[in-house]
Design a protein around this motif. Sequence first.
Motif, PDB file in Angstrom:
ATOM      1  N   ALA A 128       0.830  -1.205   0.000  1.00 36.45           N
ATOM      2  CA  ALA A 128       0.000   0.000   0.000  1.00 36.45           C
ATOM      3  C   ALA A 128       0.865   1.257   0.000  1.00 36.45           C
ATOM      4  O   ALA A 128       0.609   2.205  -0.753  1.00 36.45           O
ATOM      5  CB  ALA A 128      -0.936  -0.007   1.211  1.00 36.45           C
ATOM      6  N   ALA A 129       1.894   1.268   0.820  1.00 29.32           N
ATOM      7  CA  ALA A 129       2.791   2.430   0.876  1.00 29.32           C
ATOM      8  C   ALA A 129       3.559   2.588  -0.435  1.00 29.32           C
ATOM      9  O   ALA A 129       3.742   3.712  -0.918  1.00 29.32           O
ATOM     10  CB  ALA A 129       3.754   2.292   2.053  1.00 29.32           C
ATOM     11  N   ALA A 130       4.001   1.475  -1.026  1.00 32.45           N
ATOM     12  CA  ALA A 130       4.724   1.536  -2.298  1.00 32.45           C
ATOM     13  C   ALA A 130       3.824   2.096  -3.396  1.00 32.45           C
ATOM     14  O   ALA A 130       4.256   2.927  -4.209  1.00 32.45           O
ATOM     15  CB  ALA A 130       5.238   0.146  -2.679  1.00 32.45           C
ATOM     16  N   ASP A 131       2.570   1.664  -3.418  1.00 33.74           N
ATOM     17  CA  ASP A 131       1.619   2.153  -4.409  1.00 33.74           C
ATOM     18  C   ASP A 131       1.325   3.637  -4.183  1.00 33.74           C
ATOM     19  O   ASP A 131       1.240   4.414  -5.133  1.00 33.74           O
ATOM     20  CB  ASP A 131       0.343   1.327  -4.349  1.00 33.74           C
ATOM     21  CG  ASP A 131      -0.573   1.541  -5.544  1.00 33.74           C
ATOM     22  OD1 ASP A 131      -0.112   2.074  -6.582  1.00 33.74           O
ATOM     23  OD2 ASP A 131      -1.752   1.156  -5.449  1.00 33.74           O
ATOM     24  N   ALA A 133      -0.643 -11.147  -0.019  1.00 30.26           N
ATOM     25  CA  ALA A 133      -0.467  -9.730   0.309  1.00 30.26           C
ATOM     26  C   ALA A 133      -1.089  -8.840  -0.762  1.00 30.26           C
ATOM     27  O   ALA A 133      -1.749  -7.846  -0.443  1.00 30.26           O
ATOM     28  CB  ALA A 133       1.015  -9.406   0.488  1.00 30.26           C
ATOM     29  N   VAL A 134      -0.904  -9.185  -2.031  1.00 25.86           N
ATOM     30  CA  VAL A 134      -1.511  -8.410  -3.122  1.00 25.86           C
ATOM     31  C   VAL A 134      -3.032  -8.467  -3.022  1.00 25.86           C
ATOM     32  O   VAL A 134      -3.713  -7.448  -3.164  1.00 25.86           O
ATOM     33  CB  VAL A 134      -1.027  -8.911  -4.503  1.00 25.86           C
ATOM     34  CG1 VAL A 134      -1.844  -8.291  -5.630  1.00 25.86           C
ATOM     35  CG2 VAL A 134       0.450  -8.608  -4.699  1.00 25.86           C
ATOM     36  N   ARG A 135      -3.562  -9.654  -2.741  1.00 23.88           N
ATOM     37  CA  ARG A 135      -5.016  -9.813  -2.616  1.00 23.88           C
ATOM     38  C   ARG A 135      -5.543  -8.980  -1.439  1.00 23.88           C
ATOM     39  O   ARG A 135      -6.556  -8.284  -1.562  1.00 23.88           O
ATOM     40  CB  ARG A 135      -5.373 -11.293  -2.440  1.00 23.88           C
ATOM     41  CG  ARG A 135      -6.825 -11.607  -2.607  1.00 23.88           C
ATOM     42  CD  ARG A 135      -7.136 -13.100  -2.712  1.00 23.88           C
ATOM     43  NE  ARG A 135      -6.227 -14.035  -2.088  1.00 23.88           N
ATOM     44  CZ  ARG A 135      -5.230 -14.697  -2.720  1.00 23.88           C
ATOM     45  NH1 ARG A 135      -5.020 -14.509  -3.997  1.00 23.88           N
ATOM     46  NH2 ARG A 135      -4.448 -15.534  -2.078  1.00 23.88           N
ATOM     47  N   GLU A 136      -4.844  -9.021  -0.306  1.00 21.54           N
ATOM     48  CA  GLU A 136      -5.265  -8.228   0.858  1.00 21.54           C
ATOM     49  C   GLU A 136      -5.245  -6.741   0.525  1.00 21.54           C
ATOM     50  O   GLU A 136      -6.185  -6.005   0.857  1.00 21.54           O
ATOM     51  CB  GLU A 136      -4.353  -8.510   2.052  1.00 21.54           C
ATOM     52  CG  GLU A 136      -4.748  -7.747   3.286  1.00 21.54           C
ATOM     53  CD  GLU A 136      -3.815  -7.984   4.472  1.00 21.54           C
ATOM     54  OE1 GLU A 136      -3.741  -7.084   5.322  1.00 21.54           O
ATOM     55  OE2 GLU A 136      -3.172  -9.054   4.542  1.00 21.54           O
ATOM     56  N   TYR A 137      -4.201  -6.289  -0.137  1.00 19.04           N
ATOM     57  CA  TYR A 137      -4.131  -4.882  -0.520  1.00 19.04           C
ATOM     58  C   TYR A 137      -5.241  -4.534  -1.515  1.00 19.04           C
ATOM     59  O   TYR A 137      -5.887  -3.487  -1.400  1.00 19.04           O
ATOM     60  CB  TYR A 137      -2.745  -4.536  -1.097  1.00 19.04           C
ATOM     61  CG  TYR A 137      -2.692  -3.141  -1.635  1.00 19.04           C
ATOM     62  CD1 TYR A 137      -3.097  -2.051  -0.860  1.00 19.04           C
ATOM     63  CD2 TYR A 137      -2.275  -2.896  -2.939  1.00 19.04           C
ATOM     64  CE1 TYR A 137      -3.077  -0.758  -1.369  1.00 19.04           C
ATOM     65  CE2 TYR A 137      -2.249  -1.610  -3.446  1.00 19.04           C
ATOM     66  CZ  TYR A 137      -2.646  -0.560  -2.669  1.00 19.04           C
ATOM     67  OH  TYR A 137      -2.636   0.728  -3.169  1.00 19.04           O
ATOM     68  N   SER A 138      -5.496  -5.408  -2.478  1.00 20.63           N
ATOM     69  CA  SER A 138      -6.576  -5.174  -3.451  1.00 20.63           C
ATOM     70  C   SER A 138      -7.930  -5.048  -2.763  1.00 20.63           C
ATOM     71  O   SER A 138      -8.749  -4.215  -3.131  1.00 20.63           O
ATOM     72  CB  SER A 138      -6.617  -6.303  -4.492  1.00 20.63           C
ATOM     73  OG  SER A 138      -5.437  -6.320  -5.240  1.00 20.63           O
ATOM     74  N   LEU A 139      -8.164  -5.891  -1.756  1.00 19.02           N
ATOM     75  CA  LEU A 139      -9.426  -5.818  -1.001  1.00 19.02           C
ATOM     76  C   LEU A 139      -9.538  -4.506  -0.239  1.00 19.02           C
ATOM     77  O   LEU A 139     -10.614  -3.929  -0.141  1.00 19.02           O
ATOM     78  CB  LEU A 139      -9.555  -7.018  -0.055  1.00 19.02           C
ATOM     79  CG  LEU A 139      -9.789  -8.366  -0.728  1.00 19.02           C
ATOM     80  CD1 LEU A 139      -9.704  -9.498   0.295  1.00 19.02           C
ATOM     81  CD2 LEU A 139     -11.110  -8.376  -1.467  1.00 19.02           C
ATOM     82  N   ARG A 140      -8.429  -4.049   0.320  1.00 17.04           N
ATOM     83  CA  ARG A 140      -8.427  -2.746   0.997  1.00 17.04           C
ATOM     84  C   ARG A 140      -8.813  -1.641   0.025  1.00 17.04           C
ATOM     85  O   ARG A 140      -9.582  -0.741   0.368  1.00 17.04           O
ATOM     86  CB  ARG A 140      -7.058  -2.435   1.577  1.00 17.04           C
ATOM     87  CG  ARG A 140      -6.667  -3.250   2.749  1.00 17.04           C
ATOM     88  CD  ARG A 140      -5.311  -2.786   3.226  1.00 17.04           C
ATOM     89  NE  ARG A 140      -4.712  -3.716   4.156  1.00 17.04           N
ATOM     90  CZ  ARG A 140      -3.528  -3.541   4.691  1.00 17.04           C
ATOM     91  NH1 ARG A 140      -2.803  -2.466   4.386  1.00 17.04           N
ATOM     92  NH2 ARG A 140      -3.036  -4.416   5.544  1.00 17.04           N
ATOM     93  N   LEU A 141      -8.251  -1.683  -1.175  1.00 18.20           N
ATOM     94  CA  LEU A 141      -8.582  -0.665  -2.189  1.00 18.20           C
ATOM     95  C   LEU A 141     -10.067  -0.711  -2.531  1.00 18.20           C
ATOM     96  O   LEU A 141     -10.718   0.326  -2.630  1.00 18.20           O
ATOM     97  CB  LEU A 141      -7.765  -0.889  -3.461  1.00 18.20           C
ATOM     98  CG  LEU A 141      -6.319  -0.476  -3.434  1.00 18.20           C
ATOM     99  CD1 LEU A 141      -5.635  -0.856  -4.740  1.00 18.20           C
ATOM    100  CD2 LEU A 141      -6.171   1.022  -3.191  1.00 18.20           C
ATOM    101  N   ALA A 142     -10.596  -1.917  -2.681  1.00 21.07           N
ATOM    102  CA  ALA A 142     -12.010  -2.070  -3.027  1.00 21.07           C
ATOM    103  C   ALA A 142     -12.906  -1.567  -1.902  1.00 21.07           C
ATOM    104  O   ALA A 142     -13.982  -1.024  -2.159  1.00 21.07           O
ATOM    105  CB  ALA A 142     -12.320  -3.537  -3.335  1.00 21.07           C
ATOM    106  N   ASP A 143     -12.459  -1.733  -0.651  1.00 22.30           N
ATOM    107  CA  ASP A 143     -13.226  -1.258   0.506  1.00 22.30           C
ATOM    108  C   ASP A 143     -12.994   0.218   0.807  1.00 22.30           C
ATOM    109  O   ASP A 143     -13.607   0.766   1.707  1.00 22.30           O
ATOM    110  CB  ASP A 143     -12.847  -2.071   1.757  1.00 22.30           C
ATOM    111  CG  ASP A 143     -13.362  -3.487   1.727  1.00 22.30           C
ATOM    112  OD1 ASP A 143     -14.244  -3.785   0.887  1.00 22.30           O
ATOM    113  OD2 ASP A 143     -12.892  -4.301   2.537  1.00 22.30           O
ATOM    114  N   GLY A 144     -12.067   0.830   0.091  1.00 19.87           N
ATOM    115  CA  GLY A 144     -11.778   2.244   0.313  1.00 19.87           C
ATOM    116  C   GLY A 144     -10.919   2.502   1.539  1.00 19.87           C
ATOM    117  O   GLY A 144     -10.925   3.589   2.094  1.00 19.87           O
ATOM    118  N   ARG A 145     -10.134   1.489   1.960  1.00 17.15           N
ATOM    119  CA  ARG A 145      -9.267   1.678   3.130  1.00 17.15           C
ATOM    120  C   ARG A 145      -7.888   2.076   2.725  1.00 17.15           C
ATOM    121  O   ARG A 145      -7.283   1.764   1.841  1.00 17.15           O
ATOM    122  CB  ARG A 145      -9.166   0.391   3.951  1.00 17.15           C
ATOM    123  CG  ARG A 145     -10.474   0.052   4.597  1.00 17.15           C
ATOM    124  CD  ARG A 145     -10.348  -1.134   5.500  1.00 17.15           C
ATOM    125  NE  ARG A 145     -10.414  -2.366   4.697  1.00 17.15           N
ATOM    126  CZ  ARG A 145      -9.901  -3.510   5.078  1.00 17.15           C
ATOM    127  NH1 ARG A 145      -9.244  -3.608   6.189  1.00 17.15           N
ATOM    128  NH2 ARG A 145     -10.008  -4.563   4.324  1.00 17.15           N
TER     129      ARG A 145
END
Length: 161
Positions: free
Chosen positions: A64-67, A149-161
């Motif tokens: 998330a920080a890298a992105d 980790a990519v999937r967890e980060y993708s889910l965070r993006l989808a949830d707006g976190r």
Amino acid sequence: MIIRTHFLPGGLIARHHCDMGAGGWQWNDAWIFVSAVIAERLERDRALHAALPVTGASLADLLAAADFLHHAVPSREELQESLRRLAGAGLIVVEDDIIEVAPSGEQLWRTRPFSGLSSAVMTLQAQLNRSTRPGESDWVLDDQTYNTAVREYSLRLADGR
């Protein structure tokens, strides 16, 4: 200099930077280091506000920080290589999928010339090349851990976190 891009699971994009500095550090090493600092500080703040133990940042936090910094997610190979070089130099500690900035990494971060986040990676790469040489650790990032980790980060993006 962007050498190539490719898509990651979840539609994320990885952009590759591979230029070396005079001391052997790559741009990606500085990008991952700055990302680790940001991710760990955010997790430390969350833990302190929730009265939880401080444990470091997860790989998803680091992605998330890298992105956030570069609008890209590092590939598994980039992440593994940079984390191994940084850990081998004693700048970070990696255990399983938890990343912590080591005391020498904290010192490097605190003594960098302040330039703001927009140029922090370039500033850090120069600082790395002046201060220490890349190391090598035996830590391995397997595909399953990276994809989780990519999937967890993708889910965070989808949830707006």
